[in-house]
Design a protein around this motif. Structure first.
Motif, PDB file in Angstrom:
ATOM      1  N   VAL A   1      34.062  39.497  46.071  1.00  0.00           N
ATOM      2  CA  VAL A   1      33.889  38.608  44.919  1.00  0.00           C
ATOM      3  C   VAL A   1      34.201  37.185  45.358  1.00  0.00           C
ATOM      4  O   VAL A   1      35.150  36.961  46.122  1.00  0.00           O
TER       5      VAL A   1
ATOM      6  N   THR B   1      34.869  33.265  43.638  1.00  0.00           N
ATOM      7  CA  THR B   1      34.993  32.367  42.497  1.00  0.00           C
ATOM      8  C   THR B   1      34.990  30.940  43.046  1.00  0.00           C
ATOM      9  O   THR B   1      34.868  30.736  44.253  1.00  0.00           O
TER      10      THR B   1
ATOM     11  N   VAL C   1      37.616  37.134  47.437  1.00  0.00           N
ATOM     12  CA  VAL C   1      38.307  38.426  47.465  1.00  0.00           C
ATOM     13  C   VAL C   1      37.643  39.285  48.532  1.00  0.00           C
ATOM     14  O   VAL C   1      36.466  39.634  48.420  1.00  0.00           O
TER      15      VAL C   1
ATOM     16  N   VAL D   1      38.795  45.717  42.529  1.00  0.00           N
ATOM     17  CA  VAL D   1      38.382  44.381  42.112  1.00  0.00           C
ATOM     18  C   VAL D   1      37.041  44.458  41.407  1.00  0.00           C
ATOM     19  O   VAL D   1      36.206  45.321  41.710  1.00  0.00           O
ATOM     20  N   ARG D   2      36.849  43.540  40.474  1.00  0.00           N
ATOM     21  CA  ARG D   2      35.572  43.454  39.763  1.00  0.00           C
ATOM     22  C   ARG D   2      35.300  41.992  39.438  1.00  0.00           C
ATOM     23  O   ARG D   2      36.205  41.266  39.005  1.00  0.00           O
ATOM     24  N   ALA D   3      34.057  41.561  39.653  1.00  0.00           N
ATOM     25  CA  ALA D   3      33.661  40.205  39.293  1.00  0.00           C
ATOM     26  C   ALA D   3      33.461  40.110  37.793  1.00  0.00           C
ATOM     27  O   ALA D   3      33.012  41.061  37.143  1.00  0.00           O
TER      28      ALA D   3
ATOM     29  N   ALA E   1      37.836  36.779  38.953  1.00  0.00           N
ATOM     30  CA  ALA E   1      37.936  38.091  39.589  1.00  0.00           C
ATOM     31  C   ALA E   1      39.045  38.882  38.932  1.00  0.00           C
ATOM     32  O   ALA E   1      40.168  38.391  38.797  1.00  0.00           O
TER      33      ALA E   1
END
Length: 652
Positions: A528, A530, A535, A574-576, A644
């Motif tokens: 991810v 930002t 990440v 983790v996730r966007a 994130a």
């Protein structure tokens, strides 16, 4: 020039010294209560004299007023009664004053009218628990006269020099506060000696997960940084617990100048006596000819220490000497000594303890020193359930290279040296964030309770001069103790800008991440992005059931724009997301990793990389609390901004 000084921070040990030396005022306590609770309030507010050392005590006097509402005439009579008996400062103490402070405030006003400084229990803590709150207020009050004099003298000296910059004071929890706040709550500076170094490790060395060892000549202060946060504990004085938060810093009597204590012909231990305290020179820095060295010992108080004779002076052999001999001290390091003298000295001294040469002696000295340091480090790893896979030892202080590199080798942990280690505490004071904490005793706090306490903490640091857009608030819910705490911290307007840092290339970032995930089963990749963070993730396999089965894990590393690891876990997800979707998506994301049992639901520790911050939501116990606090944080960002969602799934 005075006009060039924009910020002045002062680290002081005076509060601690006042207690150690018994240089404290006689405290008069006005206890209050009524009805069926009056008898209990009388007992809980009657704090007996507190032992500060084997020979010194903090003397207290007590006067109880049985009333549900006190007014000026009765308040003045209570204060005058204590003053006549010798009270030099007043404490106002009443049960539930955190909910209604009227009576305590009335007593403080009466004391001021009589020319006596005063403090109220609701000013030092907002927690219920009259006995501990009163004891904390008594400790605070005992230091007020001395600290007021020092604060006034310090501020006047600064102003007389033509400096108009704000004067800030280091707190025991690693933050700073205004000098006016110190006048009101001097207890907050108690035990703050090691706090500056830890602040530097966090803000200057950018340690996200590590154990920081600030090594001086006589002692080493050891502390934990976990998920980019220092670890806090309640202080105690004379065996009495207080409502006072200090950094959990553990001090051992082993450092760069520690001498080797001899028992017969072997080194029994290293430290706590140091060369400069014993009045001996360091072999490492001696200006003598190598062929002029001869074996000898140093005797102090029926104890014998390893040394060599260099001309007329006895030169102590220390961990600094040993680390130099083994090539563990780099060029330019403050612990770097004169190699030819060190080599000759250790070779000469080796025979004193029956060893063949200087390398064996250096190993023996550092092994003894590392034993004591490793014991404390292992205790911290156990106490805070630290993940060795993301942990590193970080060396600070002028003697850092004398102890930490060898210790890291022995413990099988990575090692990092800080720049400008010998002045790391001064850097820490200069970089420390304005901080304050608010606590409440609340059973099952609602989102509205959390919002109110968060806003109060934010207002406090704003009042002390923190820049609004730098403030972060960490909220914790302790269901076992019915405790709700909000800690706010932010930078002063004058130091919002980041220190200039070299920016790593993508290949350098990849190498950095790979070096920090030593057991990855595939190369790390960016998961991810930002505006401010990347990440990285990498798969891992963890052996289970005596290695017959391997469990899949995902290691995560969050890097900032300069390439510094700001957050890490070896078992995460983790996730966007975007600011507009983050609240709903975090709730669903956390649900997929929530563990249900007879004790209820256990949510994962949640974090969000948002703007230039990593919002820490890990102190909250329920997902409704997590999403409620997150919504307040999201209000500061643009709806379409990328973020994130980070979950730390490691248990413990």
């Amino acid at each position: 020039a005075p006009s060039q000084i924009v910020f002045l921070a002062h680290s002081t040990t005076q509060a601690t010294n006042a207690l150690l030396e018994g240089d404290v005022a006689v405290v008069g306590i006005v206890g209050m209560g009524c009805g069926v609770g009056a008898a209990l309030a009388r007992v809980q507010t009657n704090i007996r004299s507190i032992a500060l050392s084997a020979t010194r005590k903090l003397r207290t006097l007590h006067h109880f007023v049985a009333t549900d509402r006190i007014y000026s005439d009765r308040a003045r009579a209570a204060v005058e009664s204590l003053a006549e008996r010798g009270a030099e400062v007043i404490v106002a103490a009443e049960a539930f004053s955190v909910d209604d402070p009227h009576n305590e405030t009335c007593i403080c006003r009466a004391a001021e009218a009589c020319g006596l400084p005063a403090t109220a229990t609701h000013q030092v803590s907002q927690l219920h628990g009259l006995g501990m709150r009163t004891r904390t207020a008594v400790i605070n009050a005992s230091m007020i006269p001395k600290m007021l004099a020092t604060a006034n003298l310090t501020e006047q000296a600064v102003r007389d020099a033509g400096i108009t910059a704000p004067v800030m004071i280091m707190r025991s929890d690693g933050g700073i506060m205004s000098i006016d706040e110190m006048r009101r709550r001097p207890i907050l500076t108690m035990l703050s000696g090691p706090a500056a170094g830890v602040a530097a490790a966090l803000l200057y060395a950018r340690v996200s997960d590590g154990i920081f060892l600030e090594v001086g000549g006589t002692s080493t202060d050891i502390s934990v940084i976990k998920n980019g946060r220092t670890q806090i504990r309640n202080a105690s004085i004379g065996g009495n617990r207080l409502f006072l938060h200090t950094l959990d810093v553990r001090t051992i009597g082993v450092a760069g100048g520690a001498m080797g204590y001899l028992e017969g012909d072997r080194i029994q231990q290293v430290g706590p006596r140091s060369a400069h305290i014993a009045g001996a020179g360091y072999l490492s820095f001696a200006n003598v000819a190598e062929d002029a060295l001869a074996p000898t010992t140093i005797a102090r108080e029926d104890e014998t220490y390893l040394a060599v004779q260099g001309g007329e002076a006895a030169l102590a052999i220390t961990p600094t000497c040993a680390s130099n001999r083994l090539g563990l001290v780099p060029d330019g390091d403050p612990a770097r000594g004169h190699d030819p003298v060190i080599r000759a000295g250790l070779d000469v001294a080796a025979g004193t303890v029956g060893l063949a040469g200087g390398d064996e002696l250096a190993e023996a000295i550092l092994a003894r020193a590392a034993e004591r340091a490793a014991e404390t480090v292992e205790a911290l790893i156990e106490d805070y359930k630290l993940d060795r896979g993301v942990l590193r030892l970080v060396a600070g202080g002028g003697g850092g290279s004398a102890i930490v590199p060898f210790l890291a080798q022995r413990m099988g942990l990575p090692f990092q040296a800080t720049e400008n280690a010998d002045v790391i505490s001064a850097i820490g004071v200069a970089l420390a964030l304005v901080r304050d904490a608010v606590e409440r005793t609340i059973v099952e706090p609602t989102p509205d309770d959390i919002r109110k306490i968060r806003e109060e903490a934010l207002r406090r640091v704003l009042h002390m001069g923190a820049a609004a857009d730098t403030i972060e608030v960490f909220v914790e819910v302790d269901a076992k103790r019915n405790l709700l705490r909000a800690t706010a911290e932010g930078a002063l307007e004058i130091r919002e800008q980041e220190l200039t840092r070299a920016v790593l290339t993508e290949d350098e970032r990849r190498e950095l991440v790979a070096a920090s995930i030593t057991d990855a089963t595939a190369p790390a990749a960016i998961a991810v992005r930002t505006d401010a963070y990347e990440v990285w993730n990498a798969p891992r396999e963890v052996p289970r059931l005596w290695r017959f089965w391997r469990q899949q894990r995902t290691a995560l590393r969050v890097l900032d724009s300069a390439g510094t690891i700001r957050w890490a876990t070896n078992h995460g997800a983790v996730r966007a997301s975007t600011v507009a979707r983050a609240r709903q998506e975090l709730e669903a994301f956390a649900e997929t990793h929530t563990v249900y049992s007879d004790a209820g639901a256990t949510i994962p520790r949640c974090f969000v990389a948002l703007g230039e911050r990593i919002v820490d939501l890990s102190g909250l116990a329920e997902i409704i609390q997590v999403t409620g606090v997150l919504q307040m944080e999201l209000a500061r960002e643009q709806p379409d901004a990328a973020c994130a969602l980070l979950l730390d799934l490691a248990r413990g």
